[in-house]
Design a protein around this motif. Sequence first.
Motif, PDB file in Angstrom:
ATOM      1  N   ALA A  13       0.827  -1.206   0.000  1.00  0.00           N
ATOM      2  CA  ALA A  13       0.000   0.000   0.000  1.00  0.00           C
ATOM      3  C   ALA A  13       0.866   1.263   0.000  1.00  0.00           C
ATOM      4  N   LEU A  14       1.947   1.255   0.781  1.00  0.00           N
ATOM      5  CA  LEU A  14       2.844   2.421   0.819  1.00  0.00           C
ATOM      6  C   LEU A  14       3.558   2.630  -0.516  1.00  0.00           C
ATOM      7  N   VAL A  15       3.935   1.545  -1.168  1.00  0.00           N
ATOM      8  CA  VAL A  15       4.583   1.642  -2.484  1.00  0.00           C
ATOM      9  C   VAL A  15       3.602   2.233  -3.489  1.00  0.00           C
ATOM     10  N   ALA A  16       2.347   1.832  -3.404  1.00  0.00           N
ATOM     11  CA  ALA A  16       1.318   2.388  -4.298  1.00  0.00           C
ATOM     12  C   ALA A  16       1.149   3.890  -4.078  1.00  0.00           C
ATOM     13  N   GLU A  17       1.472   4.356  -2.868  1.00  0.00           N
ATOM     14  CA  GLU A  17       1.388   5.784  -2.553  1.00  0.00           C
ATOM     15  C   GLU A  17       2.685   6.529  -2.856  1.00  0.00           C
ATOM     16  N   GLY A  18       3.702   5.818  -3.364  1.00  0.00           N
ATOM     17  CA  GLY A  18       4.937   6.478  -3.765  1.00  0.00           C
ATOM     18  C   GLY A  18       6.174   6.160  -2.953  1.00  0.00           C
ATOM     19  N   ALA A  19       6.086   5.240  -2.013  1.00  0.00           N
ATOM     20  CA  ALA A  19       7.267   4.860  -1.227  1.00  0.00           C
ATOM     21  C   ALA A  19       8.272   4.142  -2.115  1.00  0.00           C
ATOM     22  N   LYS A  20       9.571   4.279  -1.780  1.00  0.00           N
ATOM     23  CA  LYS A  20      10.630   3.569  -2.498  1.00  0.00           C
ATOM     24  C   LYS A  20      10.809   2.196  -1.857  1.00  0.00           C
ATOM     25  N   LEU A  21      10.818   1.159  -2.685  1.00  0.00           N
ATOM     26  CA  LEU A  21      11.062  -0.197  -2.214  1.00  0.00           C
ATOM     27  C   LEU A  21      12.471  -0.584  -2.641  1.00  0.00           C
ATOM     28  N   ILE A  22      13.323  -0.884  -1.670  1.00  0.00           N
ATOM     29  CA  ILE A  22      14.734  -1.192  -1.933  1.00  0.00           C
ATOM     30  C   ILE A  22      15.015  -2.652  -1.586  1.00  0.00           C
ATOM     31  N   ASP A  23      15.495  -3.397  -2.577  1.00  0.00           N
ATOM     32  CA  ASP A  23      15.881  -4.793  -2.420  1.00  0.00           C
ATOM     33  C   ASP A  23      17.377  -4.817  -2.138  1.00  0.00           C
ATOM     34  N   ILE A  24      17.791  -5.270  -0.942  1.00  0.00           N
ATOM     35  CA  ILE A  24      19.204  -5.234  -0.577  1.00  0.00           C
ATOM     36  C   ILE A  24      19.930  -6.544  -0.885  1.00  0.00           C
ATOM     37  N   ARG A  25      19.262  -7.467  -1.582  1.00  0.00           N
ATOM     38  CA  ARG A  25      19.907  -8.736  -1.921  1.00  0.00           C
ATOM     39  C   ARG A  25      20.927  -8.519  -3.040  1.00  0.00           C
ATOM     40  N   ASP A  26      21.744  -9.524  -3.283  1.00  0.00           N
ATOM     41  CA  ASP A  26      22.740  -9.450  -4.348  1.00  0.00           C
ATOM     42  C   ASP A  26      22.059  -9.419  -5.714  1.00  0.00           C
ATOM     43  N   VAL A  27      22.797  -8.961  -6.706  1.00  0.00           N
ATOM     44  CA  VAL A  27      22.267  -8.802  -8.059  1.00  0.00           C
ATOM     45  C   VAL A  27      21.767 -10.128  -8.626  1.00  0.00           C
ATOM     46  N   ASP A  28      22.487 -11.236  -8.363  1.00  0.00           N
ATOM     47  CA  ASP A  28      22.052 -12.519  -8.907  1.00  0.00           C
ATOM     48  C   ASP A  28      20.752 -12.997  -8.264  1.00  0.00           C
ATOM     49  N   GLU A  29      20.551 -12.698  -6.985  1.00  0.00           N
ATOM     50  CA  GLU A  29      19.290 -13.045  -6.331  1.00  0.00           C
ATOM     51  C   GLU A  29      18.142 -12.224  -6.936  1.00  0.00           C
ATOM     52  N   TYR A  30      18.411 -10.940  -7.138  1.00  0.00           N
ATOM     53  CA  TYR A  30      17.413 -10.030  -7.707  1.00  0.00           C
ATOM     54  C   TYR A  30      17.048 -10.470  -9.129  1.00  0.00           C
ATOM     55  N   ALA A  31      18.042 -10.844  -9.930  1.00  0.00           N
ATOM     56  CA  ALA A  31      17.794 -11.234 -11.320  1.00  0.00           C
ATOM     57  C   ALA A  31      16.903 -12.472 -11.397  1.00  0.00           C
ATOM     58  N   ARG A  32      17.066 -13.380 -10.470  1.00  0.00           N
ATOM     59  CA  ARG A  32      16.284 -14.623 -10.469  1.00  0.00           C
ATOM     60  C   ARG A  32      14.820 -14.356 -10.099  1.00  0.00           C
ATOM     61  N   GLU A  33      14.613 -13.522  -9.066  1.00  0.00           N
ATOM     62  CA  GLU A  33      13.249 -13.191  -8.659  1.00  0.00           C
ATOM     63  C   GLU A  33      13.277 -11.890  -7.862  1.00  0.00           C
ATOM     64  N   HIS A  34      12.330 -11.013  -8.165  1.00  0.00           N
ATOM     65  CA  HIS A  34      12.232  -9.740  -7.452  1.00  0.00           C
ATOM     66  C   HIS A  34      10.801  -9.205  -7.492  1.00  0.00           C
ATOM     67  N   ILE A  35      10.582  -8.208  -6.658  1.00  0.00           N
ATOM     68  CA  ILE A  35       9.310  -7.498  -6.671  1.00  0.00           C
ATOM     69  C   ILE A  35       9.417  -6.453  -7.776  1.00  0.00           C
ATOM     70  N   ALA A  36       8.419  -6.383  -8.634  1.00  0.00           N
ATOM     71  CA  ALA A  36       8.499  -5.569  -9.851  1.00  0.00           C
ATOM     72  C   ALA A  36       8.922  -4.127  -9.601  1.00  0.00           C
ATOM     73  N   VAL A  37       8.426  -3.504  -8.559  1.00  0.00           N
ATOM     74  CA  VAL A  37       8.714  -2.083  -8.323  1.00  0.00           C
ATOM     75  C   VAL A  37       9.964  -1.866  -7.478  1.00  0.00           C
ATOM     76  N   ALA A  38      10.611  -2.943  -7.050  1.00  0.00           N
ATOM     77  CA  ALA A  38      11.784  -2.817  -6.175  1.00  0.00           C
ATOM     78  C   ALA A  38      13.023  -2.395  -6.961  1.00  0.00           C
ATOM     79  N   GLN A  39      13.808  -1.551  -6.330  1.00  0.00           N
ATOM     80  CA  GLN A  39      15.088  -1.124  -6.885  1.00  0.00           C
ATOM     81  C   GLN A  39      16.164  -1.965  -6.212  1.00  0.00           C
ATOM     82  N   CYS A  40      17.068  -2.548  -6.998  1.00  0.00           N
ATOM     83  CA  CYS A  40      18.135  -3.385  -6.444  1.00  0.00           C
ATOM     84  C   CYS A  40      19.309  -2.505  -6.014  1.00  0.00           C
ATOM     85  N   VAL A  41      19.569  -2.489  -4.718  1.00  0.00           N
ATOM     86  CA  VAL A  41      20.733  -1.797  -4.154  1.00  0.00           C
ATOM     87  C   VAL A  41      21.354  -2.784  -3.166  1.00  0.00           C
TER      88      VAL A  41
END
Length: 173
Positions: A13-41
Amino acid sequence: MSLPLISPQKAHALVAEGAKLIDIRDVDEYAREHIAVAQCVPLNTLPAGLNAGPGETVIFHCQSGARTSGNADRLALAASPAQAYVVEGGIQGWKQAGLPTVEDTSQPLPLMRQVQITAGLLILLGVVLGYAVSSGFFLLSGFVGAGLVFAGVTGFCGMARLLNMMPWNRRTS
């Protein structure tokens, strides 16, 4: 300092309102599966600031919530002065809540899972061959075990380096 946990539904709900979603996993984990709106950092590249202002909201997640909880101080500093939260249960909690993820099975498994699978198979093979063929094969299990201890103590994992060079670990776009 600990960051407040929020449910995956509240994070959504917060992401729908404009919150930033940050995925702190490694790039290979993110590439395999991630939340569509998440930014990989990835956590090891997390900057001191994420360019978030005082009125903004930053939500962090990892695979299960362990990395985010264990690094709450660092994450709070990175998000400052914005309001920061951690998704309870990470991406696993997100999926258990029935929320969508983007999965790309053409991407390789995360490197640490590959190490776990390979080490487990080599140890099992050493034990089976040690009982069935020759006791000398038990040395294979001992060698892998010693390598895992060495990796844990020094931070250098030769098996991970070797697996990282394998053809299936070449990044696809």
